[in-house]
Design an enzyme around this catalytic site. Structure first.
Site, PDB file in Angstrom:
ATOM      1  N   ASP B 270       0.837  -1.202   0.000  1.00  0.00           N
ATOM      2  CA  ASP B 270       0.000   0.000   0.000  1.00  0.00           C
ATOM      3  C   ASP B 270       0.874   1.256   0.000  1.00  0.00           C
ATOM      4  O   ASP B 270       0.588   2.220  -0.705  1.00  0.00           O
ATOM      5  CB  ASP B 270      -0.915  -0.011   1.232  1.00  0.00           C
ATOM      6  CG  ASP B 270      -1.750  -1.283   1.316  1.00  0.00           C
ATOM      7  OD1 ASP B 270      -2.476  -1.572   0.352  1.00  0.00           O
ATOM      8  OD2 ASP B 270      -1.659  -1.998   2.328  1.00  0.00           O
ATOM      9  N   HIS B 298      -4.877  -3.155   6.888  1.00  0.00           N
ATOM     10  CA  HIS B 298      -4.738  -3.442   5.459  1.00  0.00           C
ATOM     11  C   HIS B 298      -6.118  -3.834   4.933  1.00  0.00           C
ATOM     12  O   HIS B 298      -6.428  -4.998   4.717  1.00  0.00           O
ATOM     13  CB  HIS B 298      -3.730  -4.569   5.248  1.00  0.00           C
ATOM     14  CG  HIS B 298      -3.598  -4.986   3.817  1.00  0.00           C
ATOM     15  ND1 HIS B 298      -3.065  -4.176   2.851  1.00  0.00           N
ATOM     16  CD2 HIS B 298      -3.950  -6.124   3.176  1.00  0.00           C
ATOM     17  CE1 HIS B 298      -3.087  -4.796   1.690  1.00  0.00           C
ATOM     18  NE2 HIS B 298      -3.623  -5.985   1.857  1.00  0.00           N
TER      19      HIS B 298
END
Lengths: 458, 458
Positions: B270, B298
């Site tokens: 990410d 996440h």
């Protein structure tokens, strides 16, 4: 869209403000959304005009005018997706790579070399999916070598190609300074310093080897013509797509401008597999195995050479006494490794193929260790082993690390080797005859009596 | 088969001749063919007896006697295939790696460090298929760090696991000195210095997030217990299998022997994606973007932090003036990148995930650049941001390169960030409540009101 722009973008620009009147394509634009994406590009009129004369490929050149205006950097949305026109005739920059790669800017580390352009066909396939990341990471060409990747896909693989590009973006490799995608080899191969020809049609059910030679031969003839027209004059060409030796021959014959020595077909995976099997048999670690040659064709006639190979610097035959294993099982195991892997893994080797491609490239850009050699299928003209002078044939090579190589002479060719090398040579001569129509010869006939299979074919 | 032997093989031996009486399993052997393969091993009685006391895992210990006789090196065929008994309780050496890896032998370069053991779950999957080659190549731990890979597969993936092993063999990585395969975490995690927990059940059609938490939670509870029992006492654990934050929490809670600081869940992909999007928007190369934090879970509640991020050392907000893009599109683009990739590529990101795992590991073994930080989801106990003290939560970290890290304090948390961080924290608290039964708490209830999806889920 104008080729001038495609070219300017691929040459790189890094401008805070620019405004430009250029040439607009005389034909209809495919869609306004693609067009608006494109207008996010950064380009100056001076760049466009400077670069126009460098267009070598003129087949589809069109008179064009383009309006491209970039107002302020912080408001600019760089193109976030590859731009490929419906006629599929263009390689273009991808996403973040459209804005960033002017290596004349201050941000380029001083120690970096000149940008190296690597073109890859079959770029959306599984082998490339490993290889591209290795090349972008610096593993192959070193930490001071900035890289441009030009990826050749097909109409069918267009989306997957963008997927690969997205993953390369997300990997943040500092050395990857350009990424261009396309489905026309004349665009993708432009200015390539390396061309890795991985894409090929796989052999379908019931397909004869002759059919496969013809279908793939046409692809490689076309790609040879494209390389001849637009690639760097000293481009190194490594053919992986099967039947790779004859594909490489076809490619070479269609690219007379490029030195014949620059064409290679991949037999490094076979060499690596042979080293591993010798290590396994001898009970040593594989890095103690050296001087392994694969002779001939990347097919079941290939000859893994244990006669000249060494373990701990000693002849293999002094370390492994099992002559039957060496003469029978060893060769068979190496030849059938690909097929064995498919049975286990459900698909053909991709990761280790990519590793061997990287190895093959590294072998040409780093000096070969004193006394050792590596295998590559190269053009046989003037070879010291009496192989027919007009084939791509795997032989022992060594390099000074300058991209060039020489065939290592004086290996011992005993009767066992000679018989088998002869058979592989005959196979390649037959293959050449089958593709005579693709290499400018008119005396061809196709008579592949033994339908040898490629390593890994079921 | 005796665990003594499995252990001796995995500890490595490099013997020209050996003859041994040891212990034989008291139960019936599964097959004579497996047995005969096994008898190719190289082992001394002294090694076996020396190593027996080091067996920490005693659950399935059996009294054993083994006859193992190796006559002559050149006649020995090392085991060419993994050996897994039908009850699936063993990690064993693979192929060429069964014979070669005694690093006390003269062949070990003097400058090399002590062997580092990396255990990987989900080892037959696509992410691992990229990652294992990166680790074996030396890219993560450097060119002087020999590596042992212990690969955890499943009954179903057994063949694929062998396929991976074959490809690793064929890659001839000099640093890869051991390769052990197995389907029992108590065997595969033994003495692991790193555990990369990649394997997890994907979310099936119609499966609620609560179901996914439970199914995967059980896997990670078991793996936590295994790590607790057999791994190195300072093992670093990186959880990639989703839902990774809560899986990491479960794993940690089931491994009280291992320092809580050693557990990480992967948010580096990410972070990398966020850096790329900021670079794309600003029209700069991505290596000019720094100080990017992913906060929280996440999942789609993750918070990519543009507030503290920098471009060319300046706050991102001074470079990108488009506030709406930063506050709305940026976050969404990062969160949805995985899904966008699946649409293009037809499957989820594997190569770039592997790159980010390697990045996350490198961040812990190389010193963080002065003034910069990286994102990792770590245990929140005593964190400087007032996050609930018992979560695995992604935060800015920096490391001296010793495998450890500290949370970077004093980032600016404005209202925009605070609101979103709170939401991600609440989601993780809910997830924790859903898995109370797996982390030794009895006050659990599962009420995931918003069914947030994992990045990339369709």
């Amino acid at each position: 869209m104008a080729e001038a722009v495609a070219l300017s973008m691929s040459m790189g620009s890094y401008l805070k403000n620019s405004s430009l009147q250029a040439t607009e394509c005389s034909r209809q634009e495919p869609s306004s959304s693609l067009r608006s994406k494109f207008l996010g590009c950064k380009l100056t009129a001076s760049q466009a005009s400077l670069q126009l004369p460098s267009i070598k490929h003129t087949r589809r050149q069109r008179p064009c005018v383009i309006q491209c205006s970039v107002v302020q950097q912080s408001q600019v949305q760089a193109p976030d997706s590859v731009f490929i026109t419906p006629d599929g005739r263009r390689a273009e920059c991808y996403g973040v790579f459209c804005t960033i790669y002017d290596l004349n800017e201050v941000e380029k580390p001083k120690s970096w070399k000149k940008l190296l352009r690597v073109a890859v066909s079959g770029a959306a396939g599984t082998i490339s999916n490993h290889l591209l990341f290795k090349i972008a990471s610096g593993e192959v060409f070193g930490p001071d070598q900035p890289i441009a990747l030009n990826l050749l896909g097909s109409e069918r693989s267009r989306n997957a190609l963008e997927g690969v590009a997205m993953e390369l973006e997300d990997s943040l490799y500092p050395l990857l300074r350009e990424l261009n995608l396309g489905i026309d080899s004349y665009e993708v191969f432009r200015d390539a310093d390396w061309a890795l020809l991985i894409g090929a049609k796989p052999r379908g059910p019931g397909m004869e080897r002759a059919d496969l030679l013809d279908i793939n031969g046409k692809i490689f003839a076309e790609q040879g013509k494209a390389l001849n027209a637009v690639a760097s004059e000293n481009v190194k060409v490594l053919v992986v797509g099967n039947p790779c030796n004859t594909n490489a021959l076809i490619c070479m014959k269609n690219a007379p401008r490029i030195p014949k020595k620059n064409f290679h077909a991949l037999t490094r995976l076979d060499e690596n597999r042979a080293k591993c099997q010798l290590a396994l048999k001898a009970g040593v670690f594989y890095d103690n195995v050296s001087n392994v040659t694969i002779w001939g064709n990347h097919s079941t006639t290939q000859v893994p050479d244990f006669v000249n190979a060494k373990i701990h610097g000693k002849p293999v035959t002094e370390v492994i006494k099992d002559k039957k294993w060496l003469e029978e099982e060893f060769t068979e195991t190496v030849q059938k490794r690909g097929g064995a892997l498919i049975k286990k893994w459900g698909r053909s080797s991709a990761a280790s193929t990519a590793v061997s491609i990287a190895d093959a490239m590294k072998s040409l850009v780093t000096p070969t260790r004193e006394g050792d050699w590596f295998s590559s299928a190269v053009y046989t003209e003037g070879n010291p082993y009496g192989i027919d002078n007009d084939l791509i044939f795997s032989m022992p090579c060594r390099s000074k690390g300058d991209g060039d190589y020489e065939i290592v002479p004086d290996l011992q060719i005993n009767e066992w080797l000679a018989t088998r090398i002869k058979k592989s040579e005959e196979e390649l001569i037959s293959e050449r005859s089958c593709v005579a129509h693709l290499i400018g010869q008119d005396n061809g006939y196709c008579d592949l009596t033994e339908d040898t299979r490629l390593p890994g074919e079921q």
